[in-house]
Design a protein around this motif. Structure first.
Motif, PDB file in Angstrom:
ATOM      1  N   SER A  44       0.823  -1.217   0.000  1.00 50.62           N
ATOM      2  CA  SER A  44       0.000   0.000   0.000  1.00 50.62           C
ATOM      3  C   SER A  44       0.853   1.262   0.000  1.00 50.62           C
ATOM      4  O   SER A  44       0.364   2.342  -0.312  1.00 50.62           O
ATOM      5  CB  SER A  44      -0.976   0.014   1.183  1.00 50.62           C
ATOM      6  OG  SER A  44      -0.318   0.320   2.400  1.00 50.62           O
ATOM      7  N   GLY A  45       2.129   1.123   0.311  1.00 56.18           N
ATOM      8  CA  GLY A  45       3.033   2.261   0.232  1.00 56.18           C
ATOM      9  C   GLY A  45       3.122   2.808  -1.177  1.00 56.18           C
ATOM     10  O   GLY A  45       3.311   4.009  -1.376  1.00 56.18           O
ATOM     11  N   ILE A  46       2.945   1.945  -2.171  1.00 55.45           N
ATOM     12  CA  ILE A  46       2.973   2.366  -3.571  1.00 55.45           C
ATOM     13  C   ILE A  46       1.571   2.406  -4.165  1.00 55.45           C
ATOM     14  O   ILE A  46       1.212   3.334  -4.877  1.00 55.45           O
ATOM     15  CB  ILE A  46       3.866   1.415  -4.406  1.00 55.45           C
ATOM     16  CG1 ILE A  46       5.316   1.591  -3.997  1.00 55.45           C
ATOM     17  CG2 ILE A  46       3.694   1.685  -5.900  1.00 55.45           C
ATOM     18  CD1 ILE A  46       6.281   0.669  -4.684  1.00 55.45           C
ATOM     19  N   PHE A  47       0.760   1.393  -3.851  1.00 60.67           N
ATOM     20  CA  PHE A  47      -0.540   1.228  -4.511  1.00 60.67           C
ATOM     21  C   PHE A  47      -1.717   1.790  -3.733  1.00 60.67           C
ATOM     22  O   PHE A  47      -2.843   1.764  -4.219  1.00 60.67           O
ATOM     23  CB  PHE A  47      -0.783  -0.258  -4.811  1.00 60.67           C
ATOM     24  CG  PHE A  47       0.251  -0.842  -5.726  1.00 60.67           C
ATOM     25  CD1 PHE A  47       0.223  -0.581  -7.083  1.00 60.67           C
ATOM     26  CD2 PHE A  47       1.270  -1.637  -5.229  1.00 60.67           C
ATOM     27  CE1 PHE A  47       1.178  -1.113  -7.929  1.00 60.67           C
ATOM     28  CE2 PHE A  47       2.231  -2.175  -6.071  1.00 60.67           C
ATOM     29  CZ  PHE A  47       2.190  -1.911  -7.421  1.00 60.67           C
ATOM     30  N   GLY A  48      -1.467   2.270  -2.528  1.00 58.41           N
ATOM     31  CA  GLY A  48      -2.551   2.828  -1.725  1.00 58.41           C
ATOM     32  C   GLY A  48      -3.561   1.763  -1.320  1.00 58.41           C
ATOM     33  O   GLY A  48      -3.221   0.587  -1.158  1.00 58.41           O
ATOM     34  N   GLY A  54      -5.905  -6.485  -3.843  1.00 58.32           N
ATOM     35  CA  GLY A  54      -5.157  -6.981  -4.990  1.00 58.32           C
ATOM     36  C   GLY A  54      -4.787  -8.442  -4.979  1.00 58.32           C
ATOM     37  O   GLY A  54      -4.197  -8.924  -5.931  1.00 58.32           O
ATOM     38  N   GLY A  55      -5.064  -9.169  -3.914  1.00 59.22           N
ATOM     39  CA  GLY A  55      -4.767 -10.595  -3.878  1.00 59.22           C
ATOM     40  C   GLY A  55      -3.288 -10.915  -3.937  1.00 59.22           C
ATOM     41  O   GLY A  55      -2.447 -10.176  -3.428  1.00 59.22           O
ATOM     42  N   GLY A  56      -2.996 -12.037  -4.602  1.00 58.49           N
ATOM     43  CA  GLY A  56      -1.640 -12.573  -4.645  1.00 58.49           C
ATOM     44  C   GLY A  56      -0.601 -11.652  -5.246  1.00 58.49           C
ATOM     45  O   GLY A  56       0.552 -11.629  -4.809  1.00 58.49           O
ATOM     46  N   MET A  57      -0.992 -10.872  -6.240  1.00 55.93           N
ATOM     47  CA  MET A  57      -0.024  -9.964  -6.849  1.00 55.93           C
ATOM     48  C   MET A  57       0.431  -8.890  -5.865  1.00 55.93           C
ATOM     49  O   MET A  57       1.579  -8.450  -5.903  1.00 55.93           O
ATOM     50  CB  MET A  57      -0.608  -9.313  -8.118  1.00 55.93           C
ATOM     51  CG  MET A  57      -0.716 -10.269  -9.286  1.00 55.93           C
ATOM     52  SD  MET A  57       0.838 -11.123  -9.676  1.00 55.93           S
ATOM     53  CE  MET A  57       1.847  -9.770 -10.213  1.00 55.93           C
ATOM     54  N   MET A  58      -0.460  -8.478  -4.987  1.00 55.52           N
ATOM     55  CA  MET A  58      -0.064  -7.479  -3.993  1.00 55.52           C
ATOM     56  C   MET A  58       0.814  -8.100  -2.908  1.00 55.52           C
ATOM     57  O   MET A  58       1.676  -7.427  -2.351  1.00 55.52           O
ATOM     58  CB  MET A  58      -1.298  -6.810  -3.376  1.00 55.52           C
ATOM     59  CG  MET A  58      -1.958  -5.853  -4.317  1.00 55.52           C
ATOM     60  SD  MET A  58      -0.823  -4.532  -4.815  1.00 55.52           S
ATOM     61  CE  MET A  58      -1.553  -4.042  -6.347  1.00 55.52           C
ATOM     62  N   TYR A  59       0.612  -9.387  -2.625  1.00 59.36           N
ATOM     63  CA  TYR A  59       1.532 -10.069  -1.711  1.00 59.36           C
ATOM     64  C   TYR A  59       2.947 -10.040  -2.292  1.00 59.36           C
ATOM     65  O   TYR A  59       3.915  -9.734  -1.605  1.00 59.36           O
ATOM     66  CB  TYR A  59       1.129 -11.524  -1.472  1.00 59.36           C
ATOM     67  CG  TYR A  59      -0.160 -11.752  -0.721  1.00 59.36           C
ATOM     68  CD1 TYR A  59      -0.667 -10.815   0.176  1.00 59.36           C
ATOM     69  CD2 TYR A  59      -0.864 -12.933  -0.900  1.00 59.36           C
ATOM     70  CE1 TYR A  59      -1.848 -11.040   0.866  1.00 59.36           C
ATOM     71  CE2 TYR A  59      -2.049 -13.174  -0.207  1.00 59.36           C
ATOM     72  CZ  TYR A  59      -2.535 -12.226   0.667  1.00 59.36           C
ATOM     73  OH  TYR A  59      -3.698 -12.466   1.353  1.00 59.36           O
ATOM     74  N   VAL A  60       3.035 -10.364  -3.576  1.00 60.87           N
ATOM     75  CA  VAL A  60       4.336 -10.376  -4.247  1.00 60.87           C
ATOM     76  C   VAL A  60       4.933  -8.964  -4.275  1.00 60.87           C
ATOM     77  O   VAL A  60       6.120  -8.774  -3.972  1.00 60.87           O
ATOM     78  CB  VAL A  60       4.213 -10.952  -5.682  1.00 60.87           C
ATOM     79  CG1 VAL A  60       5.519 -10.779  -6.452  1.00 60.87           C
ATOM     80  CG2 VAL A  60       3.805 -12.417  -5.634  1.00 60.87           C
ATOM     81  N   ALA A  61       4.116  -7.982  -4.611  1.00 61.70           N
ATOM     82  CA  ALA A  61       4.597  -6.592  -4.643  1.00 61.70           C
ATOM     83  C   ALA A  61       5.085  -6.160  -3.262  1.00 61.70           C
ATOM     84  O   ALA A  61       6.145  -5.528  -3.137  1.00 61.70           O
ATOM     85  CB  ALA A  61       3.499  -5.657  -5.134  1.00 61.70           C
ATOM     86  N   MET A 113       6.006   9.629   3.209  1.00 59.97           N
ATOM     87  CA  MET A 113       6.081   9.950   1.787  1.00 59.97           C
ATOM     88  C   MET A 113       5.343   8.929   0.911  1.00 59.97           C
ATOM     89  O   MET A 113       5.199   9.133  -0.286  1.00 59.97           O
ATOM     90  CB  MET A 113       7.542  10.037   1.342  1.00 59.97           C
ATOM     91  CG  MET A 113       8.252  11.227   1.925  1.00 59.97           C
ATOM     92  SD  MET A 113      10.051  11.318   1.631  1.00 59.97           S
ATOM     93  CE  MET A 113      10.284  10.586   0.062  1.00 59.97           C
ATOM     94  N   SER A 114       4.894   7.841   1.517  1.00 57.38           N
ATOM     95  CA  SER A 114       4.226   6.784   0.761  1.00 57.38           C
ATOM     96  C   SER A 114       2.713   7.010   0.748  1.00 57.38           C
ATOM     97  O   SER A 114       2.216   8.002   1.275  1.00 57.38           O
ATOM     98  CB  SER A 114       4.537   5.423   1.403  1.00 57.38           C
ATOM     99  OG  SER A 114       3.804   5.263   2.602  1.00 57.38           O
ATOM    100  N   LYS A 115       2.006   6.048   0.157  1.00 58.01           N
ATOM    101  CA  LYS A 115       0.544   6.106   0.104  1.00 58.01           C
ATOM    102  C   LYS A 115      -0.115   5.317   1.233  1.00 58.01           C
ATOM    103  O   LYS A 115      -1.310   5.069   1.190  1.00 58.01           O
ATOM    104  CB  LYS A 115       0.051   5.569  -1.240  1.00 58.01           C
ATOM    105  CG  LYS A 115       0.417   6.439  -2.413  1.00 58.01           C
ATOM    106  CD  LYS A 115      -0.184   5.878  -3.691  1.00 58.01           C
ATOM    107  CE  LYS A 115       0.154   6.731  -4.884  1.00 58.01           C
ATOM    108  NZ  LYS A 115      -0.451   6.201  -6.112  1.00 58.01           N
ATOM    109  N   VAL A 116       0.668   4.910   2.230  1.00 58.78           N
ATOM    110  CA  VAL A 116       0.128   4.175   3.373  1.00 58.78           C
ATOM    111  C   VAL A 116      -0.848   5.079   4.119  1.00 58.78           C
ATOM    112  O   VAL A 116      -0.549   6.247   4.381  1.00 58.78           O
ATOM    113  CB  VAL A 116       1.262   3.716   4.319  1.00 58.78           C
ATOM    114  CG1 VAL A 116       0.715   3.161   5.616  1.00 58.78           C
ATOM    115  CG2 VAL A 116       2.147   2.688   3.630  1.00 58.78           C
TER     116      VAL A 116
END
Length: 157
Positions: A44-48, A54-61, A113-116
């Protein structure tokens, strides 16, 4: 792979793994929920907010982002270590200070500075997170850098 780079990669993998597993344990013991949610938080620091759906792809990210930060923290420490040799004689104290420094950088610079999503400050969580960073990042890096430094000195002789 050259020796210094190889040692930094190994150290980054070690401290990144220690840190993420401690975060998983802390999160699970506090909430009883799936600890992989920690990876969503990191992503969420990047993707908010989208990171939480986002499921599995967000785990990987989240995992990739976590290890990127771990490698940057490791690289910075290995760069800094020769410059602080008079101070770094006490590996434990050096590790404590670097763990606290890492906490400060993450909480005063990186996270803001992130989207967290912002949360209210909680001293208990802050202390626990400081201890995690001291034990899982600061102290191991201090000892690993010292071992590397000793090995480099022996090769020069």
């Amino acid at each position: 792979m050259n020796q210094p780079f190889s040692r930094i990669v190994k150290a980054g993998l070690l401290v990144g793994t220690l840190d993420i597993f401690s975060a998983f344990i802390f999160y699970y013991s506090k909430t009883g929920k799936n600890p992989l949610a920690v990876l969503n938080y990191i992503a969420s620091g990047i993707f908010g907010k989208e990171a939480f759906a986002g499921g599995g792809m967000m785990y990987v990210a989240g995992l990739l982002l976590h290890y990127l930060v771990a490698f940057l923290v490791t690289l910075f420490f290995f760069w800094l270590y020769p410059k602080i040799k008079p101070v770094s004689k006490n590996k434990l104290l050096t590790g404590i200070f670097y763990g606290l420094f890492t906490w400060l950088v993450m909480n005063l610079l990186v996270v803001p500075m992130s989207k967290v999503a912002t949360r209210p400050f909680n001293w208990q969580n802050a202390w626990i997170n400081m201890v995690i960073l001291i034990v899982c990042i600061g102290i191991p890096l201090s000892y690993l850098a010292s071992l590397y430094d000793q090995g480099a000195k022996q090769k020069q002789v």
